[in-house]
Design an enzyme around this catalytic site. Structure first.
Site, short mmCIF file in Angstrom:
data_model
loop_
_atom_site.label_atom_id
_atom_site.label_comp_id
_atom_site.label_asym_id
_atom_site.label_seq_id
_atom_site.Cartn_x
_atom_site.Cartn_y
_atom_site.Cartn_z
N LYS A 275 59.84 46.33 36.78
CA LYS A 275 60.57 45.66 37.86
C LYS A 275 60.55 44.15 37.65
O LYS A 275 59.52 43.50 37.80
CB LYS A 275 59.90 46.00 39.20
CG LYS A 275 60.76 45.71 40.41
CD LYS A 275 61.77 46.80 40.65
CE LYS A 275 62.42 46.63 42.01
NZ LYS A 275 63.44 47.66 42.25
N LYS B 279 68.00 55.64 45.54
CA LYS B 279 68.53 55.96 46.87
C LYS B 279 68.74 57.47 47.00
O LYS B 279 68.35 58.08 48.00
CB LYS B 279 69.83 55.20 47.13
CG LYS B 279 69.66 53.70 47.23
CD LYS B 279 70.99 52.98 47.33
CE LYS B 279 70.80 51.49 47.57
NZ LYS B 279 69.94 50.81 46.61
N LYS C 30 61.95 50.05 48.23
CA LYS C 30 62.11 50.17 49.68
C LYS C 30 62.68 51.52 50.09
O LYS C 30 62.41 52.00 51.19
CB LYS C 30 62.96 49.02 50.22
CG LYS C 30 64.43 49.07 49.92
CD LYS C 30 65.25 49.50 51.13
CE LYS C 30 66.73 49.32 50.92
NZ LYS C 30 67.37 49.98 49.82
N GLY D 116 69.98 44.77 50.49
CA GLY D 116 70.16 43.33 50.38
C GLY D 116 71.44 42.83 51.03
O GLY D 116 71.47 41.71 51.56
N ASN D 117 72.50 43.66 51.02
CA ASN D 117 73.77 43.22 51.61
C ASN D 117 73.66 43.04 53.11
O ASN D 117 74.50 42.39 53.73
CB ASN D 117 74.89 44.20 51.27
CG ASN D 117 74.61 45.61 51.75
OD1 ASN D 117 73.48 46.08 51.65
ND2 ASN D 117 75.61 46.29 52.24
#
Length: 310
Positions: free
Chosen positions: A127, A273, A211, A11-12
């Site tokens: 979510k 991640k 993602k 997102g960043n």
């Protein structure tokens, strides 16, 4: 010799709204083209958290004021987010390439991700998506639309959906063909549009694919050398936020598993991640994953910073 790299943008790298996104992708494009200029073959995936939430909210409000427009399914909202994020990204990357004298086409692929309807995630949706609601509004959504609702940290009630693991990228042959043609490809945006296979029909699922796991599958399917997962910190840390915090430079998959089992990585934040990085790094000899900041990606590939899992 250059590497084949999948970059998973967080997102960043995209901002939280349209004006922020248009500014952010210009800086994102510079970091991506830095890697291309070094001779690497780059494929890009991205998140869509704020964007798909905005679309979902907007389509819900439209259905309220105009009952002739039914609420758009979540899978359609993911597709919309892929389209407009890809549009901004491909134009920014194309412009940066041309500014540096590099003639290389850029394409965005609307990408569907097959998920298993029997995935346990569908039995436990976690979510959050969409706006906060009062208890009365939440009860109405359950009654009218059959939504799963959860209280969110005392701030109100939100819809929650499943986040199943991806099984297959439907358009993978198209992605491979464009890579082979020398194009920079943007694919599996927002983790991909989640779909079930019903014979030859693909039915959209009320879910979102993480993602990082979508990017991992993409990297494996195109036989990438490296998966770069971009985040808000330069290195992954253990004992995060404590006096004995330790930043990690290079660790094995086995070490990463041990740290994950200790609960060192926050669920919904760093844990997916690291899990995606472990999955990719362990899938084939000589593959590795890098977790770092966008602006550190070039140095990270050279082993100068970031956290490498191999």
């Amino acid at each position: 010799m250059g590497k084949k790299i999948v970059i998973a943008l967080g997102g960043n790298a995209l901002g939280n709204n349209l004006p922020e996104q248009m500014a952010a992708v210009k800086e994102t494009a510079k970091a991506i083209v830095d890697l291309i200029e070094e001779g690497n073959e780059v494929v890009i995936s991205h998140g869509n958290g704020p964007q798909v939430g905005m679309i979902n909210l907007a389509m819900g409000e439209l259905a309220k004021v105009d009952p002739g427009n039914p609420v758009a399914p979540l899978s359609v909202c993911v597709a919309m987010s892929q389209g407009y994020i890809g549009y901004d990204l491909q134009n920014a990357i194309r412009e940066e390439l041309l500014d540096r004298g590099i003639q290389k086409p850029v394409s965005s692929i609307i990408t569907q991700m097959r998920v298993d309807p029997e995935d346990a995630a569908f039995q436990n949706p976690t979510k959050p998506i969409g706006r906060f609601m009062t208890k009365e509004e939440a009860d109405q959504m359950v009654k009218e639309r059959g939504y799963d609702i959860m209280e969110d940290a005392g701030r109100g009630y939100r819809r929650v959906v499943a986040s199943p693991r991806p099984v297959e990228i439907v358009e993978i042959e198209t992605v491979r063909a464009l890579i082979d043609a020398g194009q920079v490809v943007i694919a599996a945006g927002g983790g991909g549009i989640p779909v079930y296979a019903q014979g030859n029909h693909l039915k959209g699922a009320a879910a979102v694919v993480d993602k990082d796991f979508g990017s991992c599958l993409l990297a494996k399917d195109i036989d990438a050398d490296c998966l770069i997962i971009l985040t808000a910190v330069e290195k992954v840390a253990i004992n995060f936020g404590k006096e004995n915090q330790e930043n990690l430079s290079e660790i094995s998959v086995e070490q990463a598993v041990a740290y994950a089992n200790e609960g060192q990585f926050a669920p919904g934040s760093m844990l997916p991640k690291v899990q995606a990085a472990m999955d990719f790094a362990s899938s084939k000899e000589d593959r590795f994953a890098l977790i770092t900041l966008l602006e550190k990606a070039k140095d990270g590939i050279q082993g100068k910073t970031g956290t490498i899992i191999k």
